[in-house]
Write an enzyme that holds these catalytic residues in place. Structure first.
Site, mmCIF file in Angstrom:
data_model
loop_
_atom_site.group_PDB
_atom_site.id
_atom_site.type_symbol
_atom_site.label_atom_id
_atom_site.label_comp_id
_atom_site.label_asym_id
_atom_site.label_seq_id
_atom_site.Cartn_x
_atom_site.Cartn_y
_atom_site.Cartn_z
ATOM 1 C CB CYS A 30 79.427 62.014 36.260
ATOM 2 S SG CYS A 30 80.611 62.534 36.131
ATOM 3 C CB CYS A 33 82.274 60.624 35.162
ATOM 4 S SG CYS A 33 81.658 61.531 36.537
#
Length: 271
Positions: A30, A33
């Site tokens: 991600c 993230c």
């Protein structure tokens, strides 16, 4: 600590009873993230006395992600006393995250506030007031402590009580209670200066209800205000209805009087 070695119940739920725990649900694939992670780590270092950070890799701990309904990442949840009290999703800018933290993190003095609550329940108002004064000396903007102390002061010094909650606005969790205290104080002024109320057939009944309110006889106060609503709804700028709503906020939605008299007020308004 590696995500795979985390004991969620101990490292998050149990620990959050001692210090707030910020949980970052993320995954290596991600990109947002990976952008958010260093920001959270930097803020955790900056505010280490206010919260601790735990990172949960949703790939390694899918059962934890499922338990908390994680559907998109990054997802950040703040745990206090074993419960999620707030959260956000997505990679926000550092300034927005810091603003959010300042808004949602509980006071470091929350243990002293709890102690004050216990003193109130035990009937030790003076001890509770002293504790709350200490909290407000250290944190003048602590709205929860201000409202608690204002409640204690209402009967003896309603003007100071109103002043204590004057700055609490609609964005605060305790706004309804602060607004009720301000309403009570305005009403209590009439017991000191009844001549400021306009003459009307309901004036005596209205003042009587206010006096019952000032002595914390909420049932007789509500009964009196609702009688005024029936007879002269708009007296004192709809004051009797507003007084009832303030009492409901002061007592709370689950109080027996709130449940009973909310229905009576509705009947009085729509007859």
């Amino acid at each position: 600590m590696s995500d795979s070695t985390i004991d969620f119940d101990s490292d998050v739920l149990k620990r959050s009873h001692t210090i707030p725990v910020l949980v970052d649900f993320w995954a290596p694939w991600c990109a947002p993230c990976r952008a958010l992670g260093p920001i959270l780590e930097r803020l955790a270092g900056k505010h280490s006395e206010r919260f601790t950070l735990v990172k949960i890799n949703t790939e390694e701990l899918p059962e934890i992600a499922a338990r908390y309904g994680i559907r998109s990442i990054p997802n950040v949840k703040l745990f206090v006393d074993g419960q999620v009290i707030d959260e956000f999703t997505g990679a926000l800018p550092e300034s927005m995250i810091e603003e959010w933290l300042n808004r949602v993190l509980p006071s470091p003095l929350r243990a002293k506030i709890r102690q004050a609550e216990n003193e109130i329940l035990a009937g030790h108002s003076d001890k509770a007031a002293a504790l709350l004064e200490e909290v407000l000396a250290a944190e003048p903007g602590n709205a929860a402590a201000a409202v608690m102390l204002a409640r204690l002061l209402l009967s003896s010094d309603h003007k100071r009580a109103a002043a204590m909650v004057a700055g609490i606005g609609p964005d605060s969790d305790v706004y309804p209670l602060a607004e009720s205290i301000r309403t009570f104080s305005r009403l209590f002024e009439y017991t000191e200066q009844p001549e400021t109320l306009p003459d009307a057939p309901v004036k005596t009944a209205y003042l009587s209800a206010i006096k019952h309110l000032k002595s914390a006889d909420f049932e007789r106060a509500l009964s009196g205000f609702i009688d005024v609503v029936r007879k002269a709804r708009h007296y004192d700028d709809d004051g009797a209805r507003k007084a009832c709503l303030a009492v409901f906020a002061f007592l709370g939605d689950d109080h027996d009087l709130t449940r009973e008299y909310r229905g009576r007020l509705a009947s009085a308004l729509y007859v």
